[in-house]
Design a protein around this motif. Structure first.
Motif, PDB file in Angstrom:
ATOM      1  N   UNK A   1       0.886  -1.277   0.176  1.00 50.52           N
ATOM      2  CA  UNK A   1       0.055  -0.032   0.140  1.00 50.52           C
ATOM      3  C   UNK A   1       0.816   1.269   0.040  1.00 50.52           C
ATOM      4  N   UNK A   2       2.210   1.091  -0.277  1.00 42.90           N
ATOM      5  CA  UNK A   2       2.949   2.346  -0.285  1.00 42.90           C
ATOM      6  C   UNK A   2       2.473   3.465  -1.492  1.00 42.90           C
ATOM      7  N   UNK A   3       2.546   4.665  -0.989  1.00 47.44           N
ATOM      8  CA  UNK A   3       2.350   5.759  -1.870  1.00 47.44           C
ATOM      9  C   UNK A   3       3.461   6.268  -2.283  1.00 47.44           C
ATOM     10  N   UNK A   4       3.744   6.385  -3.398  1.00 54.29           N
ATOM     11  CA  UNK A   4       4.810   6.973  -3.980  1.00 54.29           C
ATOM     12  C   UNK A   4       4.533   8.355  -4.869  1.00 54.29           C
ATOM     13  N   UNK A   5       5.219   9.315  -4.433  1.00 51.04           N
ATOM     14  CA  UNK A   5       5.018  10.609  -5.174  1.00 51.04           C
ATOM     15  C   UNK A   5       6.354  11.019  -5.823  1.00 51.04           C
ATOM     16  N   UNK A   6       6.183  11.395  -7.018  1.00 48.53           N
ATOM     17  CA  UNK A   6       7.142  12.018  -7.868  1.00 48.53           C
ATOM     18  C   UNK A   6       7.307  13.461  -7.971  1.00 48.53           C
TER      19      UNK A   6
ATOM     20  N   UNK B   1       3.024   0.181 -14.056  1.00 45.49           N
ATOM     21  CA  UNK B   1       2.745  -1.256 -14.621  1.00 45.49           C
ATOM     22  C   UNK B   1       2.770  -2.391 -13.733  1.00 45.49           C
ATOM     23  N   UNK B   2       3.501  -2.148 -12.584  1.00 48.24           N
ATOM     24  CA  UNK B   2       3.422  -3.286 -11.755  1.00 48.24           C
ATOM     25  C   UNK B   2       2.543  -3.110 -10.504  1.00 48.24           C
ATOM     26  N   UNK B   3       1.555  -2.073 -10.795  1.00 49.80           N
ATOM     27  CA  UNK B   3       0.215  -2.060 -10.042  1.00 49.80           C
ATOM     28  C   UNK B   3       0.574  -1.285  -8.520  1.00 49.80           C
ATOM     29  N   UNK B   4       1.786  -0.563  -8.517  1.00 51.08           N
ATOM     30  CA  UNK B   4       1.886   0.462  -7.443  1.00 51.08           C
ATOM     31  C   UNK B   4       1.197   1.890  -7.328  1.00 51.08           C
ATOM     32  N   UNK B   5       0.875   2.247  -6.153  1.00 50.44           N
ATOM     33  CA  UNK B   5       0.338   3.574  -5.967  1.00 50.44           C
ATOM     34  C   UNK B   5       1.247   4.726  -6.094  1.00 50.44           C
ATOM     35  N   UNK B   6       1.269   5.439  -7.556  1.00 52.56           N
ATOM     36  CA  UNK B   6       2.290   6.375  -7.706  1.00 52.56           C
ATOM     37  C   UNK B   6       1.594   7.758  -8.257  1.00 52.56           C
ATOM     38  N   UNK B   7       1.885   9.077  -7.886  1.00 55.58           N
ATOM     39  CA  UNK B   7       1.326  10.147  -8.180  1.00 55.58           C
ATOM     40  C   UNK B   7       2.399  10.984  -8.502  1.00 55.58           C
ATOM     41  N   UNK B   8       2.437  11.818  -9.851  1.00 52.75           N
ATOM     42  CA  UNK B   8       3.452  12.675 -10.357  1.00 52.75           C
ATOM     43  C   UNK B   8       2.906  14.123 -10.160  1.00 52.75           C
TER      44      UNK B   8
END
Length: 404
Positions: A3-8, A24-31
């Motif tokens: 459930x890690x939230x990655x912010x770029x 692509x690997x289904x992770x939670x990311x926002x730019x």
């Protein structure tokens, strides 16, 4: 950890490639990107992508987007020639500095790519992930190990990991690694596009149509030509895109840069306030006695694309303790353009960090350990690339050495 939230922070090449890899690997990311839209500005020109860069893109992109990337790229012969100002060939340069380290092997080692088109491709499929008009201005580290990411409009977002991909003037890096300095290498560029049509091609010397050519005089005043002739602009994949994309992706052009050491260039106060017409006239004046084909190259500049640039580089620093805030691309190793490997090094960051973050998300390692492993690798290959680019630039652009 899933459930890690990655912010770029930043939607340039490194940030968007990493976002694709994680998404692509289904992770939670926002730019969060400061530009107001994908076409908000002239997003730079033509860049060189070697197998380091293509490996990273191949790992990040869905197959259809990979094919679209190849269709809109150019595949020139891989000469990188040096000339004097009368177009006499100079001794060849050591091309090993420009070679990549990757696979896939079924495409040429050296591709040329329009940065703007690549950014458009990287946006496809991430429409819900990328937030435009949102500059990341800093962050707060919280007692529970999360990060509050601060935006320029006064809003904030919560994250478990923050990745600074916001370029040489990175606000996040300034806070996370205040010891990193950016050096002005005392060279100035005036860059422009030359449209490549049947007509303009007939006016330019055939020997300049390779990966990249640089003609320079004994005082290091130089002129480059780097053509981009797209390999398959008629591809059905191009025809599926919106009209702006199609229009851009079917145009061929060359990147041409007039460069000079700062002491021989007009003062910065004039250089950075001059109109595109004035900059072009100035470059023409400076090359007036050069070979007619080089003068013609500047005459063919598309005036609307002319802009002045400062040549700057990050200065390497010693190792730091990893945390859940990290840095990629120009935010940590902006470099002299003389080897054409800056974008490739940034894409490598996305590839290496993406692999580490994915391993952490799968529970194979702690996320900060993964970030530490990426940072250790990046300091090695990134700073090597940065130092090598600076050394080559001293020889062919005449810019200052990196400060020690």
């Amino acid at each position: 950890m899933s459930g890690t939230r990655f912010v770029i922070a930043g939607g340039g090449l490194a940030g968007m490639t990493l976002a694709h890899y994680l998404h692509r690997h289904g992770l939670d990311v926002a730019v969060y990107e400061r530009d107001t839209g994908i076409a908000a500005r002239e997003a730079g020109y033509r860049i060189h992508i070697n197998s380091t860069g293509t490996s990273a893109l191949h790992a990040a992109l869905e197959p259809r987007l990979w094919e679209l990337f190849l269709a809109t790229s150019g595949m020139p012969n891989d000469d990188m020639l040096l000339f004097d100002e009368q177009l006499n060939l100079r001794p060849g340069r050591d091309k090993s500095a420009t070679e990549g380290t990757g696979v896939p092997t079924d495409i040429p080692e050296h591709l040329v790519v329009c940065r703007s088109t690549l950014r458009r491709i990287l946006y496809l499929g991430l429409e819900k992930v990328v937030h435009f008009g949102a500059r990341v201005t800093g962050y707060r580290s919280n007692p529970d190990g999360t990060v509050t990411v601060l935006l320029g409009n006064g809003e904030s977002v919560e994250a478990d990991v923050l990745i600074a991909a916001d370029g040489i003037n990175s606000d996040v890096r300034a806070q996370r690694l205040p010891q990193v300095k950016v050096a002005d290498l005392a060279a100035r560029h005036i860059a422009a596009k030359v449209p490549i049509t049947e007509e303009t091609k007939a006016k330019l010397p055939a020997q300049l149509f390779n990966t990249f050519s640089l003609a320079y005089a004994s005082d290091w005043t130089g002129l480059t030509l780097g053509p981009l002739e797209r390999s398959n602009p008629g591809s059905p994949l191009v025809k599926e895109q919106d009209p702006d994309f199609q229009d851009e992706a079917t145009r061929n052009y060359a990147l041409s840069i007039f460069n000079s050491v700062e002491s021989l260039m007009m003062p910065d106060a004039e250089l950075f306030t001059a109109t595109p017409e004035q900059l072009k006239a100035y470059a023409l004046e400076r090359v007036a006695s050069w070979h007619p084909a080089l003068v013609e190259t500047v005459r063919l500049w598309d005036t609307a694309t002319v802009q002045a640039l400062t040549l700057r580089s990050c200065v390497p620093v010693s190792a730091w303790e990893p945390s859940n805030v990290t840095v990629v691309g120009d935010a940590i190793h902006a470099m002299s353009p003389s080897c054409g490997i800056g974008a490739n090094t940034a894409l490598r960051d996305a590839h290496v960090l993406g692999g580490e973050l994915l391993a952490a998300a799968r529970g194979d390692k702690d996320v900060v350990d993964g970030i530490g492993a990426y940072e250790e690798a990046m300091r090695d290959y990134g700073y090597k690339a940065l130092r090598m680019s600076a050394a080559v630039g001293e020889k062919v652009i005449g810019h200052l050495p990196l400060p020690e």
